[in-house]
Design a protein around this motif. Structure first.
Motif, PDB file in Angstrom:
ATOM      1  N   GLU A   2       0.821  -0.998  -0.097  1.00 37.80           N
ATOM      2  CA  GLU A   2       0.149  -0.103   0.125  1.00 37.80           C
ATOM      3  C   GLU A   2       0.792   1.479   0.079  1.00 37.80           C
ATOM      4  OE1 GLU A   2      -3.244   1.926   3.000  1.00 37.80           O
ATOM      5  OE2 GLU A   2      -3.488  -0.227   2.443  1.00 37.80           O
ATOM      6  N   ARG A   9      -4.697   9.775  -1.276  1.00 46.13           N
ATOM      7  CA  ARG A   9      -5.350   8.713  -0.812  1.00 46.13           C
ATOM      8  C   ARG A   9      -4.599   7.285  -1.143  1.00 46.13           C
ATOM      9  NH1 ARG A   9     -11.632   8.227  -2.494  1.00 46.13           N
ATOM     10  NH2 ARG A   9     -12.399  10.314  -1.430  1.00 46.13           N
ATOM     11  N   TYR A  11      -3.269   3.802  -2.481  1.00 45.46           N
ATOM     12  CA  TYR A  11      -3.733   3.028  -3.877  1.00 45.46           C
ATOM     13  C   TYR A  11      -3.566   1.608  -3.290  1.00 45.46           C
ATOM     14  CZ  TYR A  11       1.316   2.406  -4.256  1.00 45.46           C
ATOM     15  OH  TYR A  11       2.938   2.092  -4.178  1.00 45.46           O
ATOM     16  N   ILE A  12      -4.243   0.688  -4.371  1.00 44.18           N
ATOM     17  CA  ILE A  12      -4.267  -0.563  -3.901  1.00 44.18           C
ATOM     18  C   ILE A  12      -3.752  -1.408  -5.236  1.00 44.18           C
ATOM     19  CG2 ILE A  12      -6.262  -0.745  -2.215  1.00 44.18           C
ATOM     20  CD1 ILE A  12      -8.099  -0.922  -4.544  1.00 44.18           C
ATOM     21  N   CYS A  29      -5.588   4.053  -7.552  1.00 45.28           N
ATOM     22  CA  CYS A  29      -6.014   4.795  -6.708  1.00 45.28           C
ATOM     23  C   CYS A  29      -7.423   4.139  -6.078  1.00 45.28           C
ATOM     24  CB  CYS A  29      -6.235   6.150  -7.262  1.00 45.28           C
ATOM     25  SG  CYS A  29      -6.826   7.382  -5.697  1.00 45.28           S
ATOM     26  N   SER A  30      -7.607   4.287  -4.986  1.00 47.47           N
ATOM     27  CA  SER A  30      -9.055   3.977  -4.409  1.00 47.47           C
ATOM     28  C   SER A  30      -9.983   4.766  -4.678  1.00 47.47           C
ATOM     29  CB  SER A  30      -8.751   3.910  -2.860  1.00 47.47           C
ATOM     30  OG  SER A  30      -8.461   4.913  -2.292  1.00 47.47           O
TER      31      SER A  30
END
Length: 99
Positions: A2, A9, A11-12, A29-30
């Motif tokens: 992560e 934000r 990211y995943i 990005c989420s």
């Protein structure tokens, strides 16, 4: 893994299973899909070779079909066991009534 993207934000990391990028990992990005969201997108792995693009989707379809077949067979076994139990109970009750 992560981290942070352009908008701050987290990211995943995901894995693509499309026919063009099977098994290829990427970060997103989420907030990527939201209206006015962040555009952070980064591939983690190099593209797979053409032969892999031909083979992997077919293998995935085979695995999914086999998993579905196993699920169907497990349900059928459960139904047959239930029927067998009912038949044995019926037989036992009939013997008790005859005795």
């Amino acid at each position: 893994m992560e981290g942070r993207c352009y908008c701050g934000r987290s990211y995943i990391m995901k894995t693509s299973w499309t026919d063009l990028n099977p098994g290829r990992r990427y970060s997103i990005c989420s907030n990527f899909r939201e209206a006015g969201g962040c555009s952070f997108f980064s591939c983690m792995d190099p593209p797979v070779c053409e032969r892999s693009r031909q083979i992997i989707p077919g293998l995935l379809r085979r695995v999914n079909k086999l998993e579905n077949d196993v699920t169907k067979l497990e349900k059928e076994v459960g139904r047959r066991r239930s029927t067998e139990v009912k038949l044995w109970l019926g037989l036992a009750v009939s013997w008790l009534l005859m005795a």
